[in-house]
Motif scaffolding. Structure first.
Motif, mmCIF file in Angstrom:
data_model
loop_
_atom_site.group_PDB
_atom_site.id
_atom_site.type_symbol
_atom_site.label_atom_id
_atom_site.label_comp_id
_atom_site.label_asym_id
_atom_site.label_seq_id
_atom_site.Cartn_x
_atom_site.Cartn_y
_atom_site.Cartn_z
ATOM 1 N N MET A 99 0.938 -1.209 0.035
ATOM 2 C CA MET A 99 -0.080 -0.126 0.129
ATOM 3 C C MET A 99 0.810 1.297 0.132
ATOM 4 O O MET A 99 1.798 1.336 0.638
ATOM 5 C CB MET A 99 -0.907 0.044 0.986
ATOM 6 C CG MET A 99 -1.953 0.981 1.082
ATOM 7 S SD MET A 99 -3.148 1.250 2.751
ATOM 8 C CE MET A 99 -4.089 -0.376 2.132
ATOM 9 N N THR A 100 0.402 2.206 -0.713
ATOM 10 C CA THR A 100 1.066 3.537 -0.951
ATOM 11 C C THR A 100 0.823 4.441 0.112
ATOM 12 O O THR A 100 -0.559 4.517 0.544
ATOM 13 C CB THR A 100 1.223 4.164 -2.320
ATOM 14 O OG1 THR A 100 -0.376 4.522 -2.518
ATOM 15 C CG2 THR A 100 1.585 3.057 -3.271
ATOM 16 N N TYR A 101 1.399 5.340 0.384
ATOM 17 C CA TYR A 101 1.017 6.574 1.443
ATOM 18 C C TYR A 101 -0.168 7.513 0.600
ATOM 19 O O TYR A 101 -1.428 7.719 1.600
ATOM 20 C CB TYR A 101 2.145 7.489 1.331
ATOM 21 C CG TYR A 101 1.837 8.781 2.234
ATOM 22 C CD1 TYR A 101 1.907 8.793 3.672
ATOM 23 C CD2 TYR A 101 1.501 9.917 1.547
ATOM 24 C CE1 TYR A 101 1.269 9.978 4.475
ATOM 25 C CE2 TYR A 101 1.128 11.216 2.340
ATOM 26 C CZ TYR A 101 1.279 11.031 3.512
ATOM 27 O OH TYR A 101 0.539 12.243 4.419
ATOM 28 N N GLN A 102 -0.183 7.148 -0.722
ATOM 29 C CA GLN A 102 -1.354 8.295 -1.078
ATOM 30 C C GLN A 102 -2.644 7.413 -1.010
ATOM 31 O O GLN A 102 -3.784 8.207 -0.739
ATOM 32 C CB GLN A 102 -0.844 8.569 -2.718
ATOM 33 C CG GLN A 102 -0.064 9.512 -2.883
ATOM 34 C CD GLN A 102 1.510 8.792 -2.613
ATOM 35 O OE1 GLN A 102 1.666 7.573 -2.415
ATOM 36 N NE2 GLN A 102 2.443 9.663 -2.984
ATOM 37 N N GLU A 103 -2.556 6.227 -1.249
ATOM 38 C CA GLU A 103 -3.731 5.170 -1.138
ATOM 39 C C GLU A 103 -4.342 5.321 0.330
ATOM 40 O O GLU A 103 -5.465 5.403 0.645
ATOM 41 C CB GLU A 103 -3.359 3.797 -1.426
ATOM 42 C CG GLU A 103 -4.597 2.800 -1.798
ATOM 43 C CD GLU A 103 -3.906 1.416 -2.118
ATOM 44 O OE1 GLU A 103 -4.790 0.666 -2.314
ATOM 45 O OE2 GLU A 103 -2.687 1.330 -2.463
ATOM 46 N N PHE A 104 -3.196 5.162 1.374
ATOM 47 C CA PHE A 104 -3.745 5.159 2.683
ATOM 48 C C PHE A 104 -4.220 6.551 3.104
ATOM 49 O O PHE A 104 -5.339 6.350 3.669
ATOM 50 C CB PHE A 104 -2.567 4.978 3.624
ATOM 51 C CG PHE A 104 -2.605 4.807 5.158
ATOM 52 C CD1 PHE A 104 -2.977 3.514 5.635
ATOM 53 C CD2 PHE A 104 -2.647 5.954 6.063
ATOM 54 C CE1 PHE A 104 -3.332 3.207 6.947
ATOM 55 C CE2 PHE A 104 -2.974 5.695 7.293
ATOM 56 C CZ PHE A 104 -3.325 4.718 7.950
ATOM 57 N N MET A 105 -3.754 7.633 2.804
ATOM 58 C CA MET A 105 -4.265 8.682 3.027
ATOM 59 C C MET A 105 -5.580 9.296 2.603
ATOM 60 O O MET A 105 -6.474 10.072 2.729
ATOM 61 C CB MET A 105 -3.317 9.948 3.204
ATOM 62 C CG MET A 105 -2.083 9.684 3.795
ATOM 63 S SD MET A 105 -2.450 9.870 5.858
ATOM 64 C CE MET A 105 -3.196 11.374 5.782
ATOM 65 N N GLY A 106 -5.558 8.671 1.093
ATOM 66 C CA GLY A 106 -6.820 9.060 0.253
ATOM 67 C C GLY A 106 -8.106 8.491 0.262
ATOM 68 O O GLY A 106 -9.056 8.775 -0.079
ATOM 69 N N SER A 107 -7.961 7.052 1.273
ATOM 70 C CA SER A 107 -9.274 6.328 1.228
ATOM 71 C C SER A 107 -9.269 5.796 2.475
ATOM 72 O O SER A 107 -8.646 4.920 2.889
ATOM 73 C CB SER A 107 -9.091 5.287 -0.059
ATOM 74 O OG SER A 107 -9.934 4.154 0.122
ATOM 75 N N ASP A 108 -10.707 5.933 2.775
ATOM 76 C CA ASP A 108 -11.023 5.215 4.210
ATOM 77 C C ASP A 108 -11.162 3.662 3.946
ATOM 78 O O ASP A 108 -10.585 2.706 4.724
ATOM 79 C CB ASP A 108 -12.521 5.550 4.562
ATOM 80 C CG ASP A 108 -13.039 4.795 5.830
ATOM 81 O OD1 ASP A 108 -12.645 4.762 6.640
ATOM 82 O OD2 ASP A 108 -14.138 4.123 5.517
ATOM 83 N N LEU A 109 -11.496 3.256 2.549
ATOM 84 C CA LEU A 109 -11.534 1.796 2.249
ATOM 85 C C LEU A 109 -10.024 1.426 2.413
ATOM 86 O O LEU A 109 -9.955 0.130 2.887
ATOM 87 C CB LEU A 109 -12.096 1.462 0.821
ATOM 88 C CG LEU A 109 -13.523 1.734 0.703
ATOM 89 C CD1 LEU A 109 -13.883 1.539 -0.817
ATOM 90 C CD2 LEU A 109 -14.388 0.675 1.630
ATOM 91 N N SER A 110 -9.076 2.019 1.904
ATOM 92 C CA SER A 110 -7.826 1.422 2.142
ATOM 93 C C SER A 110 -7.162 1.516 3.692
ATOM 94 O O SER A 110 -6.378 0.681 4.068
ATOM 95 C CB SER A 110 -6.817 2.491 1.457
ATOM 96 O OG SER A 110 -7.019 2.377 -0.162
ATOM 97 N N ARG A 111 -7.650 2.629 4.201
ATOM 98 C CA ARG A 111 -7.216 2.484 5.705
ATOM 99 C C ARG A 111 -7.874 1.122 6.568
ATOM 100 O O ARG A 111 -7.236 0.731 7.325
ATOM 101 C CB ARG A 111 -7.494 3.624 6.589
ATOM 102 C CG ARG A 111 -6.526 5.036 6.053
ATOM 103 C CD ARG A 111 -6.855 6.283 6.800
ATOM 104 N NE ARG A 111 -8.159 6.677 6.649
ATOM 105 C CZ ARG A 111 -8.489 7.752 5.641
ATOM 106 N NH1 ARG A 111 -7.735 7.822 4.769
ATOM 107 N NH2 ARG A 111 -9.861 8.198 5.529
#
Length: 342
Positions: free
Chosen positions: A112-124
């Motif tokens: 997982m990338t930083y952008q993905e983690f910070m940009g999406s509740d689903l990703s978190r």
């Protein structure tokens, strides 16, 4: 960069904390064991999120070679005496049960990338669900022979200015190396992305289990299945209902105090690392493929300053062309030779 009208609002405390109702089931989009040649999966919104390629063994690379004792002795002579900076990577911790991303036995996956983690509740939700499972493996890891041997090689024959590690496991400190610069942070800490407060990962782990009793009940079985995945990449069937808490101080997004792919290391930490390299007269690289610029830049800086670079590890690295000496083999075997010559 724009977002769709259906993207979760990062300013919403309920959204960013994962405490709202269940998000849409994303199914196998969350799979990290990517198939070779498979197309990149779409993101759940129109946000343009950086996607890293699936990592695994280098195609066509040869592993399992062992440099001769004469080559080992010659490499040691390049490092004996003057101050040396050590740079370590994931290969240093594989014998502690923490798999790497590029070694011979690495399982291809898309971190997982930083952008993905910070940009999406689903990703978190996905990250914290898998990380809760992966933490069971990570928190029990202990230093292996290579960690102990490196600590024993200082101050003679290696006058080590610092160990700069790309790992986030704290095993160098536990083995006795000092000083250690955690270039990519520490996984046993959590940092709020709003107020910058640090807290304990162990405390958060207990809270995550309280919020997710169904996962907690299955944790032993899930942890066994995740034993070969780095923390945060453990496979969990469903993550859309997983709940995670906000920062208790400000309600911000909590993130492990580690550098994600697509994120920059903290400036003060990078400055400390370059300061250690500046006062040394050689660079020793242990167990890093040097695939990412974060580690490779130290190799390039050392060569630009005409300092010897010695690289130890199994399989190719991106820095091989810059190496003054290149030793192949298991780190414990190679370092044990040096300890015997000390």
């Amino acid at each position: 960069m724009s977002t769709s009208s259906t993207s979760p609002d990062p300013r919403s405390a309920s959204s960013r904390a994962g405490l709202a109702g269940p998000a849409a089931d994303v199914g196998r989009w969350f799979s990290t064991a990517a198939r070779a040649g498979a197309p990149a999966a779409a993101t759940p919104s129109a946000r343009s999120i950086l996607r890293m390629p699936a990592w695994g063994p280098v195609p066509g690379a040869e592993y399992g070679h062992l440099s001769s004792e004469a080559e080992s002795a010659a490499a040691l002579e390049l490092l004996r005496g003057p101050p040396v900076t050590v740079l370590t990577g994931a290969g240093m911790s594989t014998d502690s049960g923490l798999p790497d991303y590029r070694g011979r036995d690495a399982v291809p996956r898309a971190p997982m990338t930083y952008q993905e983690f910070m940009g999406s509740d689903l990703s978190r939700r996905r990250y914290w669900a898998r990380s809760t499972v992966g933490w069971e493996q990570f928190r029990t890891a202990r230093p292996n022979a290579a960690h102990h041997l490196l600590a024993q090689l200082a101050p003679e024959p290696l006058d080590v200015t610092a160990v700069i590690t790309q790992n986030v496991d704290g095993l160098h400190q536990e083995a006795g190396s000092d000083p250690v610069i955690d270039l990519h942070g520490r996984l046993d800490r959590v940092r709020c992305q709003s107020c910058d407060a640090l807290s304990s990962r162990a405390g958060l782990h207990a809270r995550l289990l309280q919020l997710n009793p169904e996962l907690a009940a299955r944790l032993p079985d899930l942890a066994r299945d995740a034993a070969r995945a780095p923390d945060g990449d453990a496979e969990v069937d469903r993550t859309s209902t997983f709940r995670y808490p906000p920062c208790p101080l400000c309600g911000g997004i909590l993130k492990p105090d580690v550098v994600f792919f697509g994120e920059s290391a903290r400036r003060e930490v990078v400055a400390d690392a370059f300061a250690a390299l500046e006062v040394s007269q050689a660079l020793l690289v242990l167990g890093s493929s040097l695939t990412v610029q974060s580690g490779l830049r130290f190799v390039r800086a050392a060569r630009k300053a005409d300092k010897p670079v010695v690289i130890l590890g199994d399989g190719p690295t991106r820095g091989d062309e810059h190496a003054t000496a290149r030793l192949h083999g298991r780190l414990d075997v190679l370092l044990r030779r040096w300890a015997g010559e000390a």
